[in-house]
Design an enzyme around this catalytic site. Structure first.
Site, PDB file in Angstrom:
ATOM      1  N   ARG A   1       0.788  -1.219   0.062  1.00 50.58           N
ATOM      2  CA  ARG A   1      -0.216  -0.023  -0.125  1.00 50.58           C
ATOM      3  C   ARG A   1       0.777   1.334  -0.060  1.00 50.58           C
ATOM      4  NH1 ARG A   1      -4.386  -2.413   4.065  1.00 50.58           N
ATOM      5  NH2 ARG A   1      -5.998  -2.983   2.512  1.00 50.58           N
TER       6      ARG A   1
ATOM      7  N   GLY B   1     -13.340  -3.718  -0.186  1.00 55.65           N
ATOM      8  CA  GLY B   1     -14.528  -3.110   0.287  1.00 55.65           C
ATOM      9  C   GLY B   1     -15.111  -2.187  -0.957  1.00 55.65           C
TER      10      GLY B   1
END
Ligand code: AMP
Length: 404
Positions: A34, A376
């Site tokens: 990330r 998500g």
């Protein structure tokens, strides 16, 4: 206007990134994917001669400041990745943060402490967002992983940057790749939907129904489809309250002329364990006491044929319990056929935590068109929802989503 069309020279750029990386018990970063994903955005700001004030969350702190969730643990690694000194402020708002931000010179970097040490962050509090906004004169959102949340730093803060806001490189790429499959996909378009449960993917399947030519169903959710058609599934994973949903999907696919591919055979095991006894059988006739944990060889061949003939592929969710070697064959075979299709010019988008984990396990990430970083957020986008973090950048005027 794209991120790369902006010039950040002499700008103080408030950048929301997703540095929610896993740390071990010594606060060492165990996976910096990330952080690396945000580098193009940060490097562009610096190269333009701007300065970056970086904000992120880390974990889910419950009681304010908690040592294990401090972003200070990321400073030295970020500094290595950027090849630059990274200053750190032990709060994300307030006088000290404002002073440090205002003193930044062109090309300098300031990392703020974990936003979620303030409960106002996840509450989407407008006052907190206004305090954050005082730190910069331009706002960039590059955190796709939290774009589906109307938090202060992902959404509300954009209120204070009318005309001075942009997606970052990563967020822009994520949206472009999703739009590529959702808006005008080249046909045949195959959605491969796997994973544990029907309930988690039903809205995605519904939203894709009028866009795809083929849907492949695999993983734990396939047994609910088999039971819905009167099959015997032994002790396989099943959601009895989703049987009618599975029936509806089968009917809808017929109505929309979508080819729905459900496994015809399965690898069965007598326990949920890599060491269990295994066998293969017709998926409609799983013996009592046995459970299906992967798709069988016939299904692999059928699915491979569909996948390799596709011009667009969206893959979300594994075909079996790929984490265990005994049940990874189906997922691995699909991963390789997605790669083969990509070689032949197909656009392939892989997303959702576990299919990304699978593609990484087989080191195929650079052999598909795009691997999404947001679980998500990606699912909600595929469900057809507008993400608050995306609206906040797109909308020209100020807006109010939730004030508290
Ligand atoms: P999801 O997060 O819904 O995409 O689900 C991914 C998880 O589903 C992975 O951890 C897989 O191990 C699990 N899974 C896949 N196939 C099966 C299966 N046949 N039975 C139980 N779990 C499964």
């Amino acid at each position: 206007m794209s991120f790369y069309d902006h010039n950040f020279s002499d700008k103080k750029v408030l950048v929301r990134v997703d540095f929610n990386v896993p740390l071990d018990e010594n606060f060492k970063i165990t996976d910096d994917t990330r952080m690396k994903a945000a580098l193009p955005t940060l490097n562009k700001i610096i190269a333009d001669g701007g300065s970056a004030i970086i904000m992120s969350h880390l974990g889910r702190p419950k009681m304010g400041l908690e040592e294990k969730f401090s972003l200070k643990h990321l400073v030295s690694h970020l500094s290595e990745l950027l090849n630059k000194e990274v200053k750190f402020c032990e709060d994300s708002i307030g006088e000290k943060a404002q002073k440090m931000a205002s003193e930044l010179k062109s090309g300098e970097i300031l990392l703020l402490e974990n936003l979620r040490f303030h409960k106002h962050e996840t509450a989407g509090n407008l006052y907190f967002a206004e305090e954050l906004s005082k730190l910069g004169d331009f706002y960039v959102n590059d955190a796709f992983g939290t774009a589906h949340r109307a938090h202060a730093s992902t959404t509300m803060v954009a209120n204070f940057f009318t005309g001075n806001k942009s997606f970052g490189n990563l967020l822009e790429n994520e949206i472009n790749s999703l739009e590529k499959v959702l808006s005008a996909p080249k046909k045949p378009f195959t959605a491969i939907i796997g994973g544990a449960k029907v309930s988690g993917k039903i809205n995605v399947i519904e939203n894709l129904m009028d866009k795809v030519t083929d849907i492949i169903i695999g993983g734990g959710m396939s047994y609910t489809f088999i039971k819905a058609q009167g099959g015997k599934i032994g002790s396989s994973l099943v959601e009895d309250n989703q049987i009618s949903t599975a029936k509806e999907i089968i009917e809808k696919a017929e109505k929309f002329g979508v080819n729905l591919h459900i496994p015809s055979d399965t690898v069965i095991a007598d326990a949920f364990s890599n060491e269990a006894n295994t066998d293969e059988c017709d998926i409609f006739h799983i013996p009592d006491g046995w459970m299906g944990l992967d798709i069988g060889q016939k299904s692999i061949e059928q699915f491979k044929e569909v996948v390799t003939n596709s011009s667009t592929i969206l893959w979300n969710g594994p075909m079996g319990v790929f984490e265990m070697e005994s049940f990874e064959k189906g997922t691995k075979a699909i991963a390789y056929s997605v790669v083969e299709a990509t070689k032949n010019g197909c656009y392939s988008l892989i997303g959702g935590g576990d299919s990304v984990a699978a593609i990484n396990k087989y080191e195929l990430g650079d052999k598909v068109s795009y691997v999404s970083t947001g679980g998500g957020a990606m699912l909600e986008y595929l469900e057809g929802k507008e993400l608050p973090g995306v609206i906040a950048i797109k909308q020209k005027e100020g807006f109010r989503l939730n004030e508290n």
